[in-house]
Design an enzyme around this catalytic site. Sequence first.
Site, PDB file in Angstrom:
ATOM      1  N   LYS A  68       0.865  -1.159  -0.042  1.00  0.00           N
ATOM      2  CA  LYS A  68       0.101  -0.006  -0.075  1.00  0.00           C
ATOM      3  C   LYS A  68       0.896   1.183   0.019  1.00  0.00           C
ATOM      4  CE  LYS A  68      -2.699   0.218   3.517  1.00  0.00           C
ATOM      5  NZ  LYS A  68      -1.836   0.998   4.413  1.00  0.00           N
ATOM      6  N   THR A  70       3.999   1.437  -1.187  1.00  0.00           N
ATOM      7  CA  THR A  70       4.649   1.397  -2.658  1.00  0.00           C
ATOM      8  C   THR A  70       3.711   2.270  -3.416  1.00  0.00           C
ATOM      9  OG1 THR A  70       5.683  -0.459  -1.959  1.00  0.00           O
ATOM     10  CG2 THR A  70       5.417  -0.031  -4.085  1.00  0.00           C
ATOM     11  N   ARG A  91       2.743   7.668   7.636  1.00  0.00           N
ATOM     12  CA  ARG A  91       3.322   7.411   8.812  1.00  0.00           C
ATOM     13  C   ARG A  91       4.489   6.847   8.825  1.00  0.00           C
ATOM     14  NH1 ARG A  91      -0.190   2.172   9.677  1.00  0.00           N
ATOM     15  NH2 ARG A  91       0.314   2.086   7.415  1.00  0.00           N
ATOM     16  N   LYS A 102       6.637  -7.417   9.735  1.00  0.00           N
ATOM     17  CA  LYS A 102       5.994  -6.811   8.718  1.00  0.00           C
ATOM     18  C   LYS A 102       6.969  -5.975   7.965  1.00  0.00           C
ATOM     19  CE  LYS A 102       2.307  -3.274   8.372  1.00  0.00           C
ATOM     20  NZ  LYS A 102       3.031  -2.239   7.780  1.00  0.00           N
ATOM     21  N   ALA A 270      -3.195   0.583  12.954  1.00  0.00           N
ATOM     22  CA  ALA A 270      -4.919   0.492  12.649  1.00  0.00           C
ATOM     23  C   ALA A 270      -5.454  -0.467  13.367  1.00  0.00           C
ATOM     24  CB  ALA A 270      -5.112   0.675  11.102  1.00  0.00           C
ATOM     25  N   PHE A 298      -3.525  -0.608   7.330  1.00  0.00           N
ATOM     26  CA  PHE A 298      -4.155  -1.688   6.967  1.00  0.00           C
ATOM     27  C   PHE A 298      -5.149  -1.686   6.003  1.00  0.00           C
ATOM     28  CE2 PHE A 298      -1.920  -3.053  11.036  1.00  0.00           C
ATOM     29  CZ  PHE A 298      -1.399  -4.036  10.651  1.00  0.00           C
ATOM     30  N   PHE A 378       2.554  -7.632  -9.018  1.00  0.00           N
ATOM     31  CA  PHE A 378       3.540  -8.267  -8.521  1.00  0.00           C
ATOM     32  C   PHE A 378       4.202  -9.161  -9.542  1.00  0.00           C
ATOM     33  CE2 PHE A 378       2.226  -6.975  -4.454  1.00  0.00           C
ATOM     34  CZ  PHE A 378       3.176  -7.304  -3.661  1.00  0.00           C
ATOM     35  N   TRP A 407       6.580  -0.491  -8.003  1.00  0.00           N
ATOM     36  CA  TRP A 407       7.651  -1.306  -7.399  1.00  0.00           C
ATOM     37  C   TRP A 407       9.003  -1.228  -8.381  1.00  0.00           C
ATOM     38  CZ3 TRP A 407      10.309  -5.926  -8.070  1.00  0.00           C
ATOM     39  CH2 TRP A 407      11.002  -6.404  -7.054  1.00  0.00           C
TER      40      TRP A 407
END
Length: 553
Positions: A68, A70, A91, A102, A270, A298, A378, A407
């Site tokens: 997210k 990215t 954040r 994570k 979150a 999230f 991806f 990405w």
Amino acid sequence: MKSDVEISQETVMEPITKIAEKIGIAEDQIEQYGQYKAKINFDPTTEKANGKLILVTSINPTAAGEGKTTVTVGLGDAFNELHKKVVLALREPSLGPVMGMKGGATGGGYAQVVPMDDINLHFTGDFDALTEANNTLAALIDNHIQHGNQLNIDPRQITWKRVMDVNDRELRQVVIGLGGRTSGVPRQDGFDITVASELMAILCLATSLPDLKQRISRMLIGYTYDRQPVTVADLHVQGALTLLLKDAIKPNLVQTIEHTPAFIHGGPFANIAHGCNSILATQAALHFGDYAITEAGFGSDLGAEKFMDIVTPRLKQSPDCVVVVATVRALKLNGGADKHELNTENLEALKKGVVNLKRHVEGMQQYGKPVVVAINKFATDTEDELTYLQNYVTNDLKVTGTIINSWAEGGKGAVDLAKDVIEACERPAEFHELYNDDDSIEDKMAKIVTQIYGGDGIEFSNKAKTALKRIKKLGYDQLPVCMAKTQYSFTDDAKQLGAPENFKIHVSDLQLKLGAGFIVALTGKILTMPGLPTHPAALDMDIDEQGRITGLF
């Protein structure tokens, strides 16, 4: 493919003064932390925000995350490609997940904020300051009890916990004050992770230093023997705690690999807090940019719902567009695919899993603002999978669905998405609140569960029922609700994937956060102090004699 940290280390960054100058930040507003980081003195009461606001959220993620940030960074760089004046508001990463599983919160590949290693490791010290302020308050509470307890505080009803910015399950429950009379009054206590501290929420919701101080003074720290609330103001230490946060309240300015300005400030999770960067950072992005892009933690059931229902009323501006990030792999997982086989084509699982995306889109549409779906590509996604998903978004959900590849390609990989978002921002749309302040606590929670999660309602434990009665008796039932829930499911059971139906959310406890101005509802088995996985990321990290970092993602 190079690692994220290798790409970051090869980036030729511009001096932060040049980044600030680009968007009109005056020289006397900048406090430099080296060449590439700075804090900004920004007063929203004297600066008018005119920019369009874009909120990036996502579907329910897999354990590895779905990129997210990215997408958010790539979208900002794409706006730059289109010669739009854009500023990001993100954040700050927590060291707990950085060293755990994570990862960080700086994007990935060629869509990153830099310097990536500094941002993920202490940055400008905001989290350290929050930890010190939080634990100073804890020490002052116990010291007050040790020296006579004039406020008649019941040690069994102290609600303020100590914190650390580390995933450490051993500290969830502890006993303090052992060692005799000079070592304090023994009692049961526990640690939360720093991002779960109410001070983190307050930092992110405060609109000025005086507002920060006022919020700190309202924080509930426990109850007296006769069940009366005790606040920081009763201890007369709001000034000292605010003093410790005098620099932490200032937004941090950095840049992306492609030199897009980015404010990175605050970082509540979150799943256990409200999950959004600071209001001050968002206001600064709105003032200095024609477009401000921010993200919520999230999935949309957590961070975005809280942005809409907790942040928006305080920000006094609602999003002009909501971007929901979706990935083929996460939808395949939600459709029943084995988590170890997400890199293998599986159209059947994808077709079953898209119901998860549908519920997220419909949940965000309830707020009345345009929704755009960003399909984060991806390398293992197949053309058939991507084509199916894009057609489903366009034909079945009736919203714009755009494939993004930031990405690998940076801003160029998100130009089509940027064009769709710009168009969506121009559509006339009225913001609709999910609930009103004067709705009962039960009604507020029921609306979140039924309209955002797709469930049937709420079940309260006996402990939660007792807390509910106390909150109502004290007159705080007008506050919004911050649901603490697993990020992996619409339910409070992380194993219930897809779009479950006919379920209830089980509330184990309710906690008053008077400084932040909301009620936290703890659901399921949510933990405010995470643990480390079998193979923590820290095991792969190192630094050589020249100070070059490896293994940081």
